[in-house]
Design an enzyme around this catalytic site. Sequence first.
Site, PDB file in Angstrom:
ATOM      1  CD  GLN A  98      -0.082  -2.417  -9.201  1.00  0.00           C
ATOM      2  OE1 GLN A  98      -0.521  -2.632  -7.736  1.00  0.00           O
ATOM      3  NE2 GLN A  98      -0.286  -3.269  -9.733  1.00  0.00           N
ATOM      4  CE1 TYR A 179      -8.710  -5.536  -6.371  1.00  0.00           C
ATOM      5  CE2 TYR A 179      -6.367  -5.944  -7.272  1.00  0.00           C
ATOM      6  CZ  TYR A 179      -7.413  -6.034  -6.350  1.00  0.00           C
ATOM      7  OH  TYR A 179      -7.038  -6.561  -5.146  1.00  0.00           O
ATOM      8  NE  ARG A 226       1.440  -7.634 -11.925  1.00  0.00           N
ATOM      9  CZ  ARG A 226       1.586  -8.009 -10.630  1.00  0.00           C
ATOM     10  NH1 ARG A 226       0.749  -7.781  -9.495  1.00  0.00           N
ATOM     11  NH2 ARG A 226       2.542  -9.145 -10.334  1.00  0.00           N
ATOM     12  N   GLY A 310       7.581 -11.380  -5.958  1.00  0.00           N
ATOM     13  CA  GLY A 310       6.902 -10.779  -4.756  1.00  0.00           C
ATOM     14  C   GLY A 310       7.351 -11.204  -3.495  1.00  0.00           C
ATOM     15  NE  ARG A 311       4.300 -15.565  -2.826  1.00  0.00           N
ATOM     16  CZ  ARG A 311       3.567 -16.563  -3.207  1.00  0.00           C
ATOM     17  NH1 ARG A 311       3.039 -17.414  -2.283  1.00  0.00           N
ATOM     18  NH2 ARG A 311       3.736 -16.829  -4.520  1.00  0.00           N
TER      19      ARG A 311
HETATM   20  C1  LIG Z   1       0.942  -9.468   0.324  1.00  0.00           C
HETATM   21  C2  LIG Z   1       0.862  -9.436  -1.210  1.00  0.00           C
HETATM   22  C3  LIG Z   1      -0.012  -8.141  -1.815  1.00  0.00           C
HETATM   23  C4  LIG Z   1      -0.119  -7.943  -3.217  1.00  0.00           C
HETATM   24  N1  LIG Z   1      -0.639  -6.977  -3.452  1.00  0.00           N
HETATM   25  C5  LIG Z   1      -0.765  -6.582  -4.912  1.00  0.00           C
HETATM   26  C6  LIG Z   1      -0.951  -5.329  -5.347  1.00  0.00           C
HETATM   27  O1  LIG Z   1      -1.346  -4.455  -4.666  1.00  0.00           O
HETATM   28  N2  LIG Z   1      -1.020  -5.070  -6.746  1.00  0.00           N
HETATM   29  C7  LIG Z   1      -0.757  -6.197  -7.628  1.00  0.00           C
HETATM   30  O2  LIG Z   1      -0.767  -6.187  -8.915  1.00  0.00           O
HETATM   31  N3  LIG Z   1      -0.350  -7.264  -6.989  1.00  0.00           N
HETATM   32  C8  LIG Z   1      -0.567  -7.650  -5.741  1.00  0.00           C
HETATM   33  N4  LIG Z   1       0.305  -8.741  -5.362  1.00  0.00           N
HETATM   34  C9  LIG Z   1       0.480 -10.086  -6.208  1.00  0.00           C
HETATM   35  C10 LIG Z   1       2.182  -9.845  -6.322  1.00  0.00           C
HETATM   36  O3  LIG Z   1       2.358  -8.566  -7.299  1.00  0.00           O
HETATM   37  C11 LIG Z   1       2.738 -10.911  -7.042  1.00  0.00           C
HETATM   38  O4  LIG Z   1       2.137 -11.017  -8.431  1.00  0.00           O
HETATM   39  C12 LIG Z   1       2.387 -12.422  -6.389  1.00  0.00           C
HETATM   40  O5  LIG Z   1       2.869 -12.228  -5.220  1.00  0.00           O
HETATM   41  C13 LIG Z   1       3.129 -13.530  -6.877  1.00  0.00           C
HETATM   42  O6  LIG Z   1       4.579 -13.507  -7.027  1.00  0.00           O
HETATM   43  P1  LIG Z   1       5.398 -14.295  -6.121  1.00  0.00           P
HETATM   44  O7  LIG Z   1       5.283 -15.744  -6.434  1.00  0.00           O
HETATM   45  O8  LIG Z   1       6.833 -14.010  -6.539  1.00  0.00           O
HETATM   46  O9  LIG Z   1       5.076 -13.958  -4.643  1.00  0.00           O
HETATM   47  C14 LIG Z   1       0.234  -9.167  -4.008  1.00  0.00           C
HETATM   48  C15 LIG Z   1       0.861 -10.150  -3.475  1.00  0.00           C
HETATM   49  C16 LIG Z   1       1.136 -10.436  -2.022  1.00  0.00           C
HETATM   50  C17 LIG Z   1       1.638 -11.627  -1.519  1.00  0.00           C
END
Ligand SMILES: Cc1cc2nc3c(=O)[nH]c(=O)nc-3n(C[C@H](O)[C@H](O)[C@H](O)COP(=O)(O)O)c2cc1C
Length: 355
Positions: A98, A179, A226, A310-311
């Site tokens: 990314q 961003y 994205r 994500g998580r």
């Molecule tokens: C620890 C953490 C770091 C993240 N860093 C980024 C990132 O670098 N770039 C991005 O587009 N989204 C980032 N996100 C958002 C995730 O890509 C994702 O959209 C978000 O966690 C929601 O999905 P989930 O409910 O499955 O966790 C981050 C989320 C978490 C939890």
Amino acid sequence: MTTIWEPTTVGKMMLPHRLAMAPMTRSRALHDGTPGPLAADYYAQRASLGLLISEGVQPSDDGQGYLSTPGIYRQEHISGWAAVADAVHAEGGRLVLQLMHVGRTSHPDNTPHHRQPLAPSAIAPGIDMFTASGMQPAPVPRAMTIDDIAQTIADFRHAAASAIQAGADGVEIHAANGYLLHQFLSPNANTRTDDHGGSVENRSRFAIDVATAVAEEIGAERVGIRVSPGLAIGGIDEGDGTRDQYRHLVGALAPLGLAYLHTFQLFDEELLRELRALWPGALLVLRAGRTPETLAQDIDAGIADVVPLGRWALANPDVVTRLRTGASLNDADPATFYGGGAAGYTDYPRLTDHD
Ligand SMILES: Cc1cc2nc3c(=O)[nH]c(=O)nc-3n(C[C@H](O)[C@H](O)[C@H](O)COP(=O)(O)O)c2cc1C
């Protein structure tokens, strides 16, 4: 009806099912921006997700906003990501880096050159940034000149070429979450009076130019993007122009033939359906508040081709097996999201670890 377990194709990547790993910053890179020693293990552990979208990776010194995030623009970075790509491929996965340029979501204490952050306009985001000496307000950025814009597009191009040199399967352009590219799209962060500001068309120009340059450099089929339409984050307020903004942007990106569009937190169902209709490639949809029971809904309804996690992916290296079998999921620990070592990174247990 397509199910979440059917294979699909994204660009030229053949994926075994419809899940993917969402991009997640983990802030464990070395001081020079090379991925840390555990990164290969972390990503390889999650290779059964098929498509792994990496943490945000800066394309230049200017692109960094947070401490200990990795880059992809120096030889050391390329060697570091090559080890990650090799490890992921050895486990049968695919890796997309990314490309994240944070723009004004930064602080000089967090960048290698300690310069004032760059943004479309000299408007502070009104947020605090974590730095080595604690939380500090993100400063007023410097409004980018036309030369800065050209240099930044060149930086994205170089970073994309470097990602491919490292053996990555592609890149995802980060145009979401407040961003740099999102800053250009948003009227309250972009008050430029040249052909990068004012109208929807002008505010979209930078994102389209970045995507066009990156696609030219590495091939459109290796590029995703994205977006997070309407997401108020990092001081962003799109006002009431969100629908027009993203109709135009996605309509203009469509002919490039990119591998995928990735929507995050798009709550406007009508707009989501419009974007689906406008977009000829694969659509990745990440919604808030999903449960294992609702996870497949967008796939089954023909809205999404792939659903990134994500998580759950962060906390469950074997999340695919767990979801397939209805097993319980480990909870993610926010205390170890950013920084540190193996704890909360490579030590989340698999189901088999409990045998
Ligand atoms: C620890 C953490 C770091 C993240 N860093 C980024 C990132 O670098 N770039 C991005 O587009 N989204 C980032 N996100 C958002 C995730 O890509 C994702 O959209 C978000 O966690 C929601 O999905 P989930 O409910 O499955 O966790 C981050 C989320 C978490 C939890």
